[in-house]
Motif scaffolding. Structure first.
Motif, PDB file in Angstrom:
ATOM      1  N   HIS A 156     -21.338 -39.308  38.974  1.00  0.00           N
ATOM      2  CA  HIS A 156     -20.970 -40.127  40.133  1.00  0.00           C
ATOM      3  C   HIS A 156     -19.469 -40.452  40.152  1.00  0.00           C
ATOM      4  O   HIS A 156     -19.060 -41.446  40.748  1.00  0.00           O
ATOM      5  CB  HIS A 156     -21.794 -41.421  40.139  1.00  0.00           C
ATOM      6  CG  HIS A 156     -23.251 -41.186  40.292  1.00  0.00           C
ATOM      7  ND1 HIS A 156     -23.837 -40.888  41.499  1.00  0.00           N
ATOM      8  CD2 HIS A 156     -24.253 -41.157  39.372  1.00  0.00           C
ATOM      9  CE1 HIS A 156     -25.133 -40.701  41.326  1.00  0.00           C
ATOM     10  NE2 HIS A 156     -25.413 -40.854  40.048  1.00  0.00           N
ATOM     11  N   ASP A 159     -18.006 -40.945  43.626  1.00  0.00           N
ATOM     12  CA  ASP A 159     -18.586 -41.983  44.490  1.00  0.00           C
ATOM     13  C   ASP A 159     -17.653 -43.189  44.599  1.00  0.00           C
ATOM     14  O   ASP A 159     -16.870 -43.472  43.703  1.00  0.00           O
ATOM     15  CB  ASP A 159     -19.930 -42.462  43.938  1.00  0.00           C
ATOM     16  CG  ASP A 159     -20.983 -41.366  43.937  1.00  0.00           C
ATOM     17  OD1 ASP A 159     -20.695 -40.257  44.429  1.00  0.00           O
ATOM     18  OD2 ASP A 159     -22.092 -41.620  43.431  1.00  0.00           O
ATOM     19  N   LYS A 160     -17.797 -43.894  45.719  1.00  0.00           N
ATOM     20  CA  LYS A 160     -17.034 -45.131  45.903  1.00  0.00           C
ATOM     21  C   LYS A 160     -17.578 -46.176  44.930  1.00  0.00           C
ATOM     22  O   LYS A 160     -18.774 -46.271  44.698  1.00  0.00           O
ATOM     23  CB  LYS A 160     -17.192 -45.636  47.340  1.00  0.00           C
ATOM     24  CG  LYS A 160     -16.374 -46.892  47.612  1.00  0.00           C
ATOM     25  CD  LYS A 160     -16.645 -47.433  48.997  1.00  0.00           C
ATOM     26  CE  LYS A 160     -15.845 -48.662  49.326  1.00  0.00           C
ATOM     27  NZ  LYS A 160     -15.825 -49.726  48.360  1.00  0.00           N
TER      28      LYS A 160
END
Length: 187
Positions: A156, A159-160
């Protein structure tokens, strides 16, 4: 597959809840028994509760790693760009894996010495190896959870990620909504 998912999400949590409930019940029984005249106090209660506490401490290592609730200073990390925060997070994962792995390997020697000694607990006469095995389990499980979190953080990476303040506000909103939902269900 559902069982594996449940174990991933709740293994340590379930063990910790069981330990806490057992400690509470045994210590409450000890208090009650001491107040009743003519009944002998439970000589094993304090030792049993101490053993459960020790077991829960070692298993909670893995729980805090998996839930990402280890002691940290997120506000300081929020001062850095997202990419730096993520790289630091991965570095922390690597350090956690290394430290828990070292402790796990060293705990094998400690456990073997306790097994060889044949030591028994004073009140309950339980083999002390039964308590020390949780040191071994805790460190190996923590190492495995560290590896798991490293994999999750690498997967991840793009990802933000929310800042500490944003995450705190989101958690507060979720708790408030859950509280309102619970109040609505009681009426």
């Amino acid at each position: 597959m559902v069982f594996i998912k449940w174990l991933d999400d709740h293994l340590e949590e379930a063990f910790l809840v069981i330990c806490l409930v057992l400690i509470s019940v045994v210590m409450m029984a000890q208090v009650v028994v001491r107040k009743v005249p003519g009944i002998q106090p439970l000589t094993w209660a304090e030792e049993f509760s101490r053993f459960l506490w020790i077991m829960s401490v070692f298993v909670s290592l893995a729980y805090t790693i998996r839930k990402e609730s280890m002691l940290r200073v997120g506000v300081v990390l929020d001062l850095f760009p997202v990419i730096v925060r993520k790289v630091v997070g991965i570095c922390v994962d690597i350090v956690v894996i290394a430290m828990m792995g070292i402790c796990a390997v060293n705990s094998i020697g400690v456990y073997n010495k306790i097994v060889a000694s044949g030591e028994l607990s004073p009140a309950m006469q339980w083999p002390m190896a039964g308590v020390y095995i949780f040191m071994l389990i805790g460190f190996f499980l923590a190492t495995a959870r560290g590896v798991q979190m490293l994999i999750i953080h690498i997967r991840h990476f793009g990802d933000k990620v929310a800042t500490t303040l944003e995450q705190t506000m989101e958690d507060a909103k979720s708790e408030a909504a859950a509280g309102q939902h619970a109040e609505g269900g009681n009426e």
